[in-house]
Design a protein around this motif. Structure first.
Motif, PDB file in Angstrom:
ATOM      1  N   LEU A 193       1.212  -1.213   0.175  1.00 21.19           N
ATOM      2  CA  LEU A 193       0.205   0.192   0.497  1.00 21.19           C
ATOM      3  C   LEU A 193       0.418   2.055  -0.152  1.00 21.19           C
ATOM      4  O   LEU A 193       1.730   1.189   0.317  1.00 21.19           O
ATOM      5  N   PHE A 194       0.717   2.099  -0.887  1.00 18.89           N
ATOM      6  CA  PHE A 194       1.005   3.254  -0.460  1.00 18.89           C
ATOM      7  C   PHE A 194       0.367   4.513  -0.307  1.00 18.89           C
ATOM      8  O   PHE A 194      -0.371   5.244  -0.647  1.00 18.89           O
ATOM      9  N   ASP A 195       1.048   5.503   0.636  1.00 14.55           N
ATOM     10  CA  ASP A 195       0.577   6.720   0.953  1.00 14.55           C
ATOM     11  C   ASP A 195      -1.230   6.431   1.326  1.00 14.55           C
ATOM     12  O   ASP A 195      -1.964   7.312   0.338  1.00 14.55           O
ATOM     13  N   PRO A 196      -1.251   6.492   2.570  1.00 17.99           N
ATOM     14  CA  PRO A 196      -2.696   5.740   2.689  1.00 17.99           C
ATOM     15  C   PRO A 196      -3.287   7.230   2.863  1.00 17.99           C
ATOM     16  O   PRO A 196      -3.396   8.092   4.372  1.00 17.99           O
ATOM     17  N   VAL A 198      -9.359  -1.969   4.203  1.00 23.17           N
ATOM     18  CA  VAL A 198      -7.642  -2.267   3.251  1.00 23.17           C
ATOM     19  C   VAL A 198      -6.763  -3.336   4.576  1.00 23.17           C
ATOM     20  O   VAL A 198      -6.506  -2.412   5.632  1.00 23.17           O
ATOM     21  N   GLU A 199      -6.666  -3.897   3.123  1.00 21.68           N
ATOM     22  CA  GLU A 199      -4.921  -5.194   3.783  1.00 21.68           C
ATOM     23  C   GLU A 199      -3.941  -4.561   2.868  1.00 21.68           C
ATOM     24  O   GLU A 199      -3.976  -3.354   2.087  1.00 21.68           O
ATOM     25  N   ALA A 200      -2.448  -4.786   3.777  1.00 21.62           N
ATOM     26  CA  ALA A 200      -1.912  -3.908   3.700  1.00 21.62           C
ATOM     27  C   ALA A 200      -0.350  -5.445   4.402  1.00 21.62           C
ATOM     28  O   ALA A 200      -1.266  -5.539   5.567  1.00 21.62           O
ATOM     29  N   ASP A 201       0.130  -5.627   3.369  1.00 25.26           N
ATOM     30  CA  ASP A 201       1.591  -6.561   4.536  1.00 25.26           C
ATOM     31  C   ASP A 201       2.799  -5.708   4.236  1.00 25.26           C
ATOM     32  O   ASP A 201       3.849  -5.582   5.232  1.00 25.26           O
ATOM     33  N   TYR A 202       2.999  -4.697   3.497  1.00 20.15           N
ATOM     34  CA  TYR A 202       3.971  -3.159   3.182  1.00 20.15           C
ATOM     35  C   TYR A 202       2.578  -2.027   3.403  1.00 20.15           C
ATOM     36  O   TYR A 202       2.387  -1.745   2.159  1.00 20.15           O
ATOM     37  N   VAL A 237       7.176   1.961   5.448  1.00 21.88           N
ATOM     38  CA  VAL A 237       8.684   1.569   4.515  1.00 21.88           C
ATOM     39  C   VAL A 237       8.762   3.315   4.499  1.00 21.88           C
ATOM     40  O   VAL A 237       8.365   3.295   3.655  1.00 21.88           O
ATOM     41  N   GLY A 238       9.845   4.013   4.940  1.00 23.32           N
ATOM     42  CA  GLY A 238       9.698   5.501   4.214  1.00 23.32           C
ATOM     43  C   GLY A 238      11.537   5.884   5.615  1.00 23.32           C
ATOM     44  O   GLY A 238      12.027   5.217   5.596  1.00 23.32           O
ATOM     45  N   ALA A 239      11.318   7.667   4.725  1.00 23.63           N
ATOM     46  CA  ALA A 239      12.252   8.300   4.960  1.00 23.63           C
ATOM     47  C   ALA A 239      12.560   7.713   6.843  1.00 23.63           C
ATOM     48  O   ALA A 239      11.949   7.486   7.650  1.00 23.63           O
ATOM     49  N   ALA A 240      13.952   7.569   6.994  1.00 20.96           N
ATOM     50  CA  ALA A 240      13.725   7.250   8.710  1.00 20.96           C
ATOM     51  C   ALA A 240      13.174   7.925   9.566  1.00 20.96           C
ATOM     52  O   ALA A 240      12.930   7.994  10.764  1.00 20.96           O
ATOM     53  N   GLU A 241      13.537   9.754   9.014  1.00 19.54           N
ATOM     54  CA  GLU A 241      12.203  10.383  10.078  1.00 19.54           C
ATOM     55  C   GLU A 241      10.889  10.744  10.147  1.00 19.54           C
ATOM     56  O   GLU A 241      10.194   9.837  11.007  1.00 19.54           O
ATOM     57  N   VAL A 242      10.372   9.712   9.083  1.00 20.99           N
ATOM     58  CA  VAL A 242       9.241   9.157   8.236  1.00 20.99           C
ATOM     59  C   VAL A 242       8.985   8.178   9.890  1.00 20.99           C
ATOM     60  O   VAL A 242       7.958   8.120  10.638  1.00 20.99           O
ATOM     61  N   THR A 243       9.382   6.887   9.789  1.00 15.17           N
ATOM     62  CA  THR A 243       9.558   5.941  10.739  1.00 15.17           C
ATOM     63  C   THR A 243      10.096   6.236  11.826  1.00 15.17           C
ATOM     64  O   THR A 243       9.416   5.587  12.920  1.00 15.17           O
ATOM     65  N   GLU A 260       5.835   0.000  15.395  1.00 14.47           N
ATOM     66  CA  GLU A 260       7.202  -0.721  15.818  1.00 14.47           C
ATOM     67  C   GLU A 260       8.066  -1.464  14.202  1.00 14.47           C
ATOM     68  O   GLU A 260       8.470  -1.638  14.493  1.00 14.47           O
ATOM     69  N   LYS A 261       6.650  -1.876  13.853  1.00 12.26           N
ATOM     70  CA  LYS A 261       7.704  -2.953  12.670  1.00 12.26           C
ATOM     71  C   LYS A 261       7.612  -1.268  11.122  1.00 12.26           C
ATOM     72  O   LYS A 261       6.772  -1.303  10.677  1.00 12.26           O
ATOM     73  N   THR A 262       8.856  -1.371  11.236  1.00 14.64           N
ATOM     74  CA  THR A 262       9.128  -0.184  10.420  1.00 14.64           C
ATOM     75  C   THR A 262      10.396  -0.222   9.817  1.00 14.64           C
ATOM     76  O   THR A 262      11.301  -1.054  10.080  1.00 14.64           O
ATOM     77  N   HIS A 263      11.328  -0.035   8.403  1.00 16.63           N
ATOM     78  CA  HIS A 263      11.923   0.464   8.539  1.00 16.63           C
ATOM     79  C   HIS A 263      12.378   1.629   7.438  1.00 16.63           C
ATOM     80  O   HIS A 263      11.616   1.669   6.264  1.00 16.63           O
ATOM     81  N   GLY A 264      13.294   2.279   7.738  1.00 18.51           N
ATOM     82  CA  GLY A 264      13.877   3.503   8.510  1.00 18.51           C
ATOM     83  C   GLY A 264      14.951   3.189   6.934  1.00 18.51           C
ATOM     84  O   GLY A 264      15.626   2.889   6.819  1.00 18.51           O
ATOM     85  N   MET A 265      14.408   4.395   5.919  1.00 18.13           N
ATOM     86  CA  MET A 265      15.798   4.767   5.122  1.00 18.13           C
ATOM     87  C   MET A 265      15.634   6.177   3.868  1.00 18.13           C
ATOM     88  O   MET A 265      15.123   6.852   4.517  1.00 18.13           O
ATOM     89  N   ASN A 266      17.007   5.817   3.134  1.00 19.22           N
ATOM     90  CA  ASN A 266      16.724   7.328   2.908  1.00 19.22           C
ATOM     91  C   ASN A 266      17.220   7.417   1.012  1.00 19.22           C
ATOM     92  O   ASN A 266      17.492   6.115   1.052  1.00 19.22           O
ATOM     93  N   HIS A 267      17.326   8.366   0.797  1.00 16.54           N
ATOM     94  CA  HIS A 267      18.022   7.473  -0.833  1.00 16.54           C
ATOM     95  C   HIS A 267      19.104   7.439  -1.173  1.00 16.54           C
ATOM     96  O   HIS A 267      19.697   7.867   0.014  1.00 16.54           O
TER      97      HIS A 267
END
Ligand code: NI
Ligand code: MN
Length: 225
Positions: free
Chosen positions: A21-24, A39-43, A69-75, A84-91
């Motif tokens: 799911l993107f940008d709910p 709405v269901e989602a695995d990610y 999953v999103g920018a580390a500031e978002v997660t 709790e279930k997050t994966h922070g990332m960046n460009h």
């Protein structure tokens, strides 16, 4: 792959038994027709922190247990709101997931939460999977960094904002489709509010005369890509 459009820039992509799911944004979205509680989602991938991309993020994340999953500031913000279930990332990247890999790519925009918290860098996502490759640009203006995308993946389709005012308009989205070397574009982020109303028939015709398809699924519609 199946893409379901929920209105504005909210959509899901389903493949290999996973639903991403993107940008709910259902609550507060005048175009939404789906009850977010169904709405269901695995990610859940979050391009940036603006209200029209995150209004149902916390509630859907908590109910579904999806990995966010999103920018580390978002997660980090999600963690502080009990997700709790997050994966922070960046460009950068690519980052391996069980469905394929994802790169965070540049988006020329801004990113702060409705409560004023910093959302880090806004971004787009480039998905490379055994089934298909696709790019979701997030909210962005046309930018030269889009020319990097074909170095990393041959795209099967792209999801691009086309409403103008806050993002690319259809003319710039057509330039973007050239930059990313993609002939199949799903348009999002248009018509939801007065400043982003566009002439959809003209946009589709302009894409068609350039030999490209601009797909505009109806709200609630699922298309095969
Ligand atoms: Ni935005
Ligand atoms: Mn937006």
């Amino acid at each position: 792959m199946k893409l379901t459009f929920y209105g504005h820039a909210t959509f899901s992509v389903e493949f290999g038994g996973k639903k991403i799911l993107f940008d709910p944004f259902f609550t507060g979205n005048p175009a939404a027709t789906t009850d977010p509680a169904t709405v269901e989602a695995d990610y859940i991938f979050v391009s940036h922190a603006h209200g029209d991309h995150v209004s149902d993020l916390v509630s859907i994340a908590k109910r579904t247990g999806a990995l966010c999953v999103g920018a580390a500031e978002v997660t980090g913000w999600l963690n502080s709101h009990g997700v709790e279930k997050t994966h922070g990332m960046n460009h950068g990247g690519p980052i391996p997931f069980d469905f394929g890999s994802v790169r965070g790519v540049n988006a020329v925009h801004s990113s702060s939460f409705p409560d004023g918290a910093n959302g880090g860098n806004p971004m787009g996502f480039l998905f490379t999977t055994p089934e298909k490759n696709f790019y979701y640009a997030g909210d962005t203006a046309l930018n030269m960094d889009m020319q990097l995308i074909p170095l990393w993946a041959k795209l099967d389709f792209a999801v691009l904002p086309i409403g103008g005012n806050f993002t690319m308009d259809p003319t710039d989205a057509l330039f973007a489709a050239d930059f990313i070397k993609c002939n199949k574009v799903v348009g999002v982020h248009y018509d939801t509010f007065p400043p982003i109303k566009i002439d959809t028939e003209k946009a589709k015709a302009d894409f068609a005369s350039a030999g490209k398809a601009l797909l505009l699924p109806a709200v609630g519609e699922t298309i095969e890509l």
